[in-house]
Motif scaffolding. Structure first.
Motif, PDB file in Angstrom:
ATOM      1  N   PRO A 130      -7.289   2.878 -12.482  1.00  0.00           N
ATOM      2  CA  PRO A 130      -6.224   2.879 -13.502  1.00  0.00           C
ATOM      3  C   PRO A 130      -4.826   2.916 -12.878  1.00  0.00           C
ATOM      4  N   GLN A 131      -4.702   3.678 -11.768  1.00  0.00           N
ATOM      5  CA  GLN A 131      -3.397   3.751 -11.079  1.00  0.00           C
ATOM      6  C   GLN A 131      -3.036   2.383 -10.509  1.00  0.00           C
ATOM      7  N   TRP A 132      -4.030   1.729  -9.951  1.00  0.00           N
ATOM      8  CA  TRP A 132      -3.787   0.412  -9.348  1.00  0.00           C
ATOM      9  C   TRP A 132      -3.333  -0.574 -10.420  1.00  0.00           C
ATOM     10  N   GLN A 133      -4.010  -0.525 -11.568  1.00  0.00           N
ATOM     11  CA  GLN A 133      -3.637  -1.457 -12.648  1.00  0.00           C
ATOM     12  C   GLN A 133      -2.201  -1.182 -13.103  1.00  0.00           C
ATOM     13  N   SER A 134      -1.835   0.091 -13.236  1.00  0.00           N
ATOM     14  CA  SER A 134      -0.463   0.362 -13.694  1.00  0.00           C
ATOM     15  C   SER A 134       0.545   0.024 -12.602  1.00  0.00           C
ATOM     16  N   PHE A 135       0.138   0.198 -11.325  1.00  0.00           N
ATOM     17  CA  PHE A 135       1.029  -0.203 -10.218  1.00  0.00           C
ATOM     18  C   PHE A 135       1.284  -1.714 -10.273  1.00  0.00           C
ATOM     19  N   CYS A 136       0.210  -2.486 -10.485  1.00  0.00           N
ATOM     20  CA  CYS A 136       0.356  -3.954 -10.481  1.00  0.00           C
ATOM     21  C   CYS A 136       1.282  -4.424 -11.603  1.00  0.00           C
ATOM     22  N   LYS A 170      -3.306 -12.685  -4.730  1.00  0.00           N
ATOM     23  CA  LYS A 170      -3.110 -12.481  -3.286  1.00  0.00           C
ATOM     24  C   LYS A 170      -2.996 -10.983  -2.964  1.00  0.00           C
ATOM     25  N   VAL A 171      -2.269 -10.266  -3.811  1.00  0.00           N
ATOM     26  CA  VAL A 171      -2.098  -8.819  -3.615  1.00  0.00           C
ATOM     27  C   VAL A 171      -3.462  -8.121  -3.697  1.00  0.00           C
ATOM     28  N   GLU A 172      -4.251  -8.566  -4.657  1.00  0.00           N
ATOM     29  CA  GLU A 172      -5.595  -8.015  -4.839  1.00  0.00           C
ATOM     30  C   GLU A 172      -6.443  -8.235  -3.575  1.00  0.00           C
ATOM     31  N   GLU A 173      -6.333  -9.458  -3.025  1.00  0.00           N
ATOM     32  CA  GLU A 173      -7.166  -9.792  -1.855  1.00  0.00           C
ATOM     33  C   GLU A 173      -6.634  -9.177  -0.568  1.00  0.00           C
ATOM     34  N   SER A 174      -5.301  -9.135  -0.426  1.00  0.00           N
ATOM     35  CA  SER A 174      -4.745  -8.801   0.887  1.00  0.00           C
ATOM     36  C   SER A 174      -4.126  -7.411   0.988  1.00  0.00           C
ATOM     37  N   ALA A 175      -3.679  -6.843  -0.128  1.00  0.00           N
ATOM     38  CA  ALA A 175      -3.069  -5.506  -0.045  1.00  0.00           C
ATOM     39  C   ALA A 175      -4.081  -4.424  -0.419  1.00  0.00           C
ATOM     40  N   ARG A 176      -4.814  -4.679  -1.479  1.00  0.00           N
ATOM     41  CA  ARG A 176      -5.759  -3.664  -1.975  1.00  0.00           C
ATOM     42  C   ARG A 176      -6.717  -3.122  -0.902  1.00  0.00           C
ATOM     43  N   PRO A 189       0.816  -1.226   0.000  1.00  0.00           N
ATOM     44  CA  PRO A 189       0.000   0.000   0.000  1.00  0.00           C
ATOM     45  C   PRO A 189       0.851   1.279   0.000  1.00  0.00           C
ATOM     46  N   ALA A 190       1.964   1.273   0.738  1.00  0.00           N
ATOM     47  CA  ALA A 190       2.828   2.464   0.763  1.00  0.00           C
ATOM     48  C   ALA A 190       3.417   2.715  -0.628  1.00  0.00           C
ATOM     49  N   LEU A 191       3.837   1.642  -1.287  1.00  0.00           N
ATOM     50  CA  LEU A 191       4.416   1.807  -2.632  1.00  0.00           C
ATOM     51  C   LEU A 191       3.354   2.269  -3.627  1.00  0.00           C
ATOM     52  N   TYR A 192       2.140   1.756  -3.463  1.00  0.00           N
ATOM     53  CA  TYR A 192       1.058   2.218  -4.347  1.00  0.00           C
ATOM     54  C   TYR A 192       0.896   3.742  -4.215  1.00  0.00           C
ATOM     55  N   GLN A 193       0.916   4.231  -2.973  1.00  0.00           N
ATOM     56  CA  GLN A 193       0.725   5.674  -2.772  1.00  0.00           C
ATOM     57  C   GLN A 193       1.837   6.463  -3.459  1.00  0.00           C
ATOM     58  N   ALA A 194       3.064   5.955  -3.354  1.00  0.00           N
ATOM     59  CA  ALA A 194       4.182   6.649  -4.016  1.00  0.00           C
ATOM     60  C   ALA A 194       3.998   6.607  -5.535  1.00  0.00           C
ATOM     61  N   HIS A 195       3.540   5.467  -6.011  1.00  0.00           N
ATOM     62  CA  HIS A 195       3.293   5.314  -7.454  1.00  0.00           C
ATOM     63  C   HIS A 195       2.226   6.327  -7.900  1.00  0.00           C
ATOM     64  N   ALA A 196       1.122   6.368  -7.134  1.00  0.00           N
ATOM     65  CA  ALA A 196       0.018   7.256  -7.516  1.00  0.00           C
ATOM     66  C   ALA A 196       0.439   8.722  -7.430  1.00  0.00           C
ATOM     67  N   ALA A 197       1.353   9.021  -6.493  1.00  0.00           N
ATOM     68  CA  ALA A 197       1.809  10.413  -6.349  1.00  0.00           C
ATOM     69  C   ALA A 197       2.901  10.757  -7.370  1.00  0.00           C
ATOM     70  N   GLY A 198       3.321   9.774  -8.149  1.00  0.00           N
ATOM     71  CA  GLY A 198       4.341  10.023  -9.179  1.00  0.00           C
ATOM     72  C   GLY A 198       5.753  10.097  -8.640  1.00  0.00           C
ATOM     73  N   THR A 199       5.973   9.568  -7.421  1.00  0.00           N
ATOM     74  CA  THR A 199       7.334   9.657  -6.867  1.00  0.00           C
ATOM     75  C   THR A 199       8.152   8.375  -7.074  1.00  0.00           C
ATOM     76  N   LEU A 200       7.537   7.359  -7.664  1.00  0.00           N
ATOM     77  CA  LEU A 200       8.309   6.143  -7.965  1.00  0.00           C
ATOM     78  C   LEU A 200       8.802   6.216  -9.398  1.00  0.00           C
ATOM     79  N   HIS A 201      10.062   5.922  -9.582  1.00  0.00           N
ATOM     80  CA  HIS A 201      10.620   5.977 -10.939  1.00  0.00           C
ATOM     81  C   HIS A 201       9.888   4.981 -11.857  1.00  0.00           C
ATOM     82  N   ALA A 202       9.642   5.423 -13.099  1.00  0.00           N
ATOM     83  CA  ALA A 202       8.925   4.549 -14.041  1.00  0.00           C
ATOM     84  C   ALA A 202       9.677   3.231 -14.234  1.00  0.00           C
ATOM     85  N   GLU A 203      11.001   3.291 -14.120  1.00  0.00           N
ATOM     86  CA  GLU A 203      11.819   2.082 -14.285  1.00  0.00           C
ATOM     87  C   GLU A 203      12.007   1.376 -12.953  1.00  0.00           C
ATOM     88  N   GLY A 204      10.941   1.183 -12.237  1.00  0.00           N
ATOM     89  CA  GLY A 204      11.072   0.511 -10.937  1.00  0.00           C
ATOM     90  C   GLY A 204      10.186  -0.710 -10.914  1.00  0.00           C
TER      91      GLY A 204
END
Ligand code: BG6
Length: 482
Positions: free
Chosen positions: A71-77, A56-62, A23-38
């Motif tokens: 859309p952000q979640w799909q691109s994060f996954c 499992k991620v869908e059931e337990s992290a989401r 979840p923390a990484l998703y937030q960084a992804h959604a905020a645009g602070t994670l490098h695209a090459e990560g």
């Protein structure tokens, strides 16, 4: 924007990864602070395949992500991969190296390997990583607590990891250091000339540091019963808050200077002796009670807890820092589960006015830095009430930091993961800090192990055992209602 990275999670199917780290990484992804090459590679023992892991991620992290956008979640996954790697299976580490490729951990591409596993796996994991050629220049190892259960075990962990990685590659995480108000303490102290002359024993009579929780042991009964409040909270989070509150001004905000300043505090803590180890430490355990009007069970009735358990769910202690700035000032530390309210706060109590002119009302000044439930800084002053009488009353300069800075805050894990990716060590513990904290507490652990004292009962929803309230009262601090 962070550095390009490969982030590998040992314990990738575990609770921490699901509830906090993804979840923390998703937030960084959604905020645009994670490098695209990560990319993120979860590791687990079972051969789930990428699809199985994403399920499992869908059931337990989401479910742990507020304000999720599809859309952000799909691109994060799309960043997420999975590999079956058993900590004991050397062969599988070569497959991991193959999946990572040569670029990972080399020139400008960070390889962050997060060990979210029990500490006894640290040694085999580090050995197999090295054998598979993964201890590269840009490899960073993140170690999750518990980092030992006493001094000797903490030293064993340090030695085991140091056999394969340099200290600058090791990131020992304490999520409290990722909390915005903890870093704000540095700003409050060292960017405001006003406070530094007051920050000493001549002005301050006592300091209290509290982390109180309403939660009980949740589903972690088995772990908690072997751990207790001192190891779970005091050795790490409370002592880190103590360091930030009490340290000397660091030469800079660079990694080594901040960590040296914190180490200075830990090394100056007055050692326990045969008397203080009992007089200055209170351990408690909650019994049945009420939290927000709801009846809750006592600790010994919780799932996976022995009905005779003597594990402490509350600990309070009086510490002293034996240096010129603080000599003689009691530092009152307390933490507990099932307390009256959720509160994380540091309060500095100033001496009473030396020459009190006002005959009525008035209490000494206090400065409160609150981390939870709301971020605030409050300076309690005495002001004259309107009218002819010369009485003073308490009034507070009250900074509600969420109102003043309404922008999104990175959650503690998000901030720390980004720092690990960017190679910033200041908010992670160094090996000597970890050992200094355990070394100071070891006499308490030895005393408890020898005597096996029955913890003092306190009702869930209360302010802890009376003995702790009395200890604070003896230092002029009131714990009866907070
Ligand atoms: C963890 C402890 O380190 O911190 C937990 O293991 C505790 O027992 C938690 O509940 C508290 O963290 P926070 O950020 O919710 O105050």
């Amino acid at each position: 924007m962070s550095t390009p990275f490969d982030l590998v999670f040992f314990g990738g199917t575990g609770d921490l990864v699901m509830r906090k780290l993804l979840p923390a990484l998703y937030q960084a992804h959604a905020a645009g602070t994670l490098h695209a090459e990560g990319r993120i590679i979860g590791l687990g023992r079972r051969d789930l395949g990428r699809e199985g892991y994403l399920k499992k991620v869908e059931e337990s992290a989401r479910p742990h992500i507020p304000n999720l956008e599809e859309p952000q979640w799909q691109s994060f996954c799309r960043r997420i991969e999975y590999l079956p790697v058993d900590a004991e299976n050397a062969e599988q580490f070569h497959r991991l190296a193959g999946q990572l490729g040569n670029a990972a951990g080399q020139k400008g591409r960070a390889l962050v390997i997060y060990l979210s596993t029990a500490p006894h796996y640290f040694m085999p994991i580090c050995r197999h990583l090295a054998a598979a050629g993964l201890n590269r220049a840009e490899t960073r190892i993140v170690l999750e607590k518990p980092l030992g259960h006493d001094l000797a075990s903490a030293q064993r962990i340090n030695t085991a990891v140091a056999a394969f990685f340099r200290e600058e590659q090791i990131y020992r995480i304490d999520h409290y250091l990722g909390k915005e108000p903890v870093q704000n303490l540095l700003a409050l102290r060292f960017a405001n000339r006003l406070f530094e002359p007051l920050w000493c024993s001549a002005q301050i009579r006592a300091v209290e540091i509290t982390i109180a929780e309403e939660l009980g042991v949740e589903k972690r009964g088995e772990f908690y019963d072997q751990t207790g409040a001192l190891r779970d909270m005091l050795q790490n989070h409370l002592l880190q808050l103590l360091c930030f509150t009490a340290m000397e001004p660091p030469r800079s905000l660079g990694d080594s200077d901040v960590r040296n300043a914190k180490l200075g505090v830990l090394n100056a803590l007055k050692p326990f002796n045969a008397y203080s180890v009992r007089a200055d430490v209170v351990r408690g355990q909650y019994t049945a009670g009420q939290i927000r009007g709801q009846s809750v069970r006592g600790y010994r009735e919780e799932a996976d807890i022995s009905p005779q358990s003597r594990t402490e769910t509350f600990v309070a202690l009086r510490a002293e820092i034996d240096n010129p700035r603080w000599r003689g000032v009691p530092f009152l530390l307390r933490t507990g589960k099932r307390m009256a309210g959720r509160l994380a706060e540091i309060v500095l109590h100033f001496w009473p006015e030396a020459h009190p002119l006002f005959g009525c009302g008035g209490s000494p000044n206090r400065l409160s830095v609150r981390l939870q439930p709301q971020e605030s800084v409050k300076l309690f002053l005495q002001m004259k009430a309107p009218g002819t009488s010369l009485c003073v009353h308490e009034a507070a300069l009250d900074l509600d930091l969420l109102k003043i800075f309404p922008e999104r805050r990175a959650d503690a894990y998000e901030r720390l993961l980004l720092d690990a990716i960017d190679g910033k060590l200041a908010l992670f513990m160094r090996s000597d800090e970890l050992e200094a904290a355990w070394r100071w507490l070891q006499p308490v652990l030895d005393d408890w192990a020898a005597r096996r004292p029955e913890p003092l009962p306190y009702a869930a929803g209360s302010h802890g055992p009376d003995a702790a309230i009395d200890m604070a009262a003896a230092c002029g601090v009131d714990w009866r209602n907070r």
